[in-house]
Design a protein around this motif. Sequence first.
Motif, PDB file in Angstrom:
ATOM      1  N   GLU A  19      -3.468  -4.024   0.710  1.00 40.64           N
ATOM      2  CA  GLU A  19      -4.292  -2.877   0.337  1.00 40.64           C
ATOM      3  C   GLU A  19      -4.372  -1.877   1.492  1.00 40.64           C
ATOM      4  OE1 GLU A  19      -8.734  -1.890  -1.475  1.00 40.64           O
ATOM      5  OE2 GLU A  19      -8.147  -3.946  -1.041  1.00 40.64           O
ATOM      6  N   TYR A  20      -4.530  -2.382   2.717  1.00 37.34           N
ATOM      7  CA  TYR A  20      -4.612  -1.503   3.884  1.00 37.34           C
ATOM      8  C   TYR A  20      -3.283  -0.781   4.109  1.00 37.34           C
ATOM      9  CZ  TYR A  20      -5.672   0.137   8.597  1.00 37.34           C
ATOM     10  OH  TYR A  20      -5.892   0.935   9.688  1.00 37.34           O
ATOM     11  N   LEU A  21      -2.165  -1.487   3.966  1.00 37.09           N
ATOM     12  CA  LEU A  21      -0.848  -0.866   4.136  1.00 37.09           C
ATOM     13  C   LEU A  21      -0.647   0.264   3.134  1.00 37.09           C
ATOM     14  CD1 LEU A  21       1.513  -3.968   4.626  1.00 37.09           C
ATOM     15  CD2 LEU A  21       0.546  -2.478   6.389  1.00 37.09           C
ATOM     16  N   LYS A  22      -1.050   0.014   1.892  1.00 39.44           N
ATOM     17  CA  LYS A  22      -0.866   1.014   0.847  1.00 39.44           C
ATOM     18  C   LYS A  22      -1.754   2.229   1.077  1.00 39.44           C
ATOM     19  CE  LYS A  22      -0.889   1.596  -4.181  1.00 39.44           C
ATOM     20  NZ  LYS A  22      -1.115   0.925  -5.484  1.00 39.44           N
ATOM     21  N   GLU A  23      -3.032   1.990   1.392  1.00 36.91           N
ATOM     22  CA  GLU A  23      -3.982   3.082   1.580  1.00 36.91           C
ATOM     23  C   GLU A  23      -3.597   3.976   2.753  1.00 36.91           C
ATOM     24  OE1 GLU A  23      -7.783   1.282   2.001  1.00 36.91           O
ATOM     25  OE2 GLU A  23      -8.072   0.990  -0.168  1.00 36.91           O
ATOM     26  N   ASN A  35      -4.748  -5.110  -8.962  1.00 34.77           N
ATOM     27  CA  ASN A  35      -3.491  -5.860  -8.955  1.00 34.77           C
ATOM     28  C   ASN A  35      -3.818  -7.344  -8.829  1.00 34.77           C
ATOM     29  OD1 ASN A  35      -3.720  -6.591  -6.086  1.00 34.77           O
ATOM     30  ND2 ASN A  35      -3.235  -4.446  -5.696  1.00 34.77           N
ATOM     31  N   PHE A  36      -2.787  -8.176  -8.767  1.00 32.78           N
ATOM     32  CA  PHE A  36      -3.000  -9.620  -8.744  1.00 32.78           C
ATOM     33  C   PHE A  36      -2.600 -10.247  -7.416  1.00 32.78           C
ATOM     34  CE2 PHE A  36      -3.187  -8.597 -13.157  1.00 32.78           C
ATOM     35  CZ  PHE A  36      -4.139  -9.474 -13.661  1.00 32.78           C
ATOM     36  N   SER A  64      -6.601 -12.090   4.605  1.00 31.54           N
ATOM     37  CA  SER A  64      -6.160 -12.291   3.229  1.00 31.54           C
ATOM     38  C   SER A  64      -4.973 -11.382   2.927  1.00 31.54           C
ATOM     39  CB  SER A  64      -7.297 -12.007   2.248  1.00 31.54           C
ATOM     40  OG  SER A  64      -7.524 -10.631   2.122  1.00 31.54           O
ATOM     41  N   ARG A  65      -4.072 -11.893   2.141  1.00 37.37           N
ATOM     42  CA  ARG A  65      -2.880 -11.123   1.761  1.00 37.37           C
ATOM     43  C   ARG A  65      -3.263  -9.850   1.022  1.00 37.37           C
ATOM     44  NH1 ARG A  65       2.524 -12.663   1.106  1.00 37.37           N
ATOM     45  NH2 ARG A  65       1.929 -14.780   1.703  1.00 37.37           N
ATOM     46  N   SER A  66      -4.284  -9.946   0.136  1.00 37.58           N
ATOM     47  CA  SER A  66      -4.683  -8.773  -0.651  1.00 37.58           C
ATOM     48  C   SER A  66      -5.231  -7.660   0.252  1.00 37.58           C
ATOM     49  CB  SER A  66      -5.729  -9.163  -1.701  1.00 37.58           C
ATOM     50  OG  SER A  66      -6.877  -9.720  -1.091  1.00 37.58           O
ATOM     51  N   SER A  67      -6.056  -8.022   1.245  1.00 38.19           N
ATOM     52  CA  SER A  67      -6.613  -7.024   2.168  1.00 38.19           C
ATOM     53  C   SER A  67      -5.505  -6.361   2.980  1.00 38.19           C
ATOM     54  CB  SER A  67      -7.613  -7.677   3.129  1.00 38.19           C
ATOM     55  OG  SER A  67      -8.715  -8.186   2.427  1.00 38.19           O
TER      56      SER A  67
END
Length: 206
Positions: free
Chosen positions: A195-199, A42-43, A189-192
């Motif tokens: 990603e953790y919330l989704k996983e 994703n971006f 980082s926003r991406s990390s």
Amino acid sequence: MTVKAYGRVSSEQQDWTRQLLKFKELGIEDKNIFMDKATGKNFDREQYQAMKGSLEVGDILYLDDLDRLGRDYDLIKEEWHEITKKIKADIVVLSNQEIFDSRKFKAMGGIGKLLEDQFLSMLAYVAEQERKKMLQRQKEGIAIAKTTGKYKGKPRKYTEKNDSLMHAVELYKQGNKTVKEIISITKISRSSFYEYLKENNIQRNV
């Protein structure tokens, strides 16, 4: 007009030196080089969003390869078109510069737009398929390691970073702060974070 560059590797263990050297050889200033260590699915990446937000009409953005932009077929096309059509900056992909230089497509008029869409669709599709193959190989490797008793899961590294992430998750669950505020407080980082919330399928308490 400002010349900028964006590079990416997928994990902390990978090295982006090769990409960085290419950008420096082009004479791009350090302040205009944006690099992420993040997934290409994703971006929602800190440096990518910073780069995109800094782009202006007439700027030129260099990429080492198209898959450094991302690995999702539809999202790659959306981002490319947003940068070149809405922001009106240009993109040059160094590994396929003879094909992927949006300045050349613009100079060709209507036929250039058609060719750009066709080439972009083809290479974006290839990038997405490579990502799927990589994930499948990773799953197969883990499955084999589990059957042989060699799989130990992901090692817990960067204790300070993990603690900050757990703090961010706790604030998120409480539901009284925005994601922007949480990122500012915890410095992750926003991406990390996403990603953790989704996983872990973590939901905000409301």
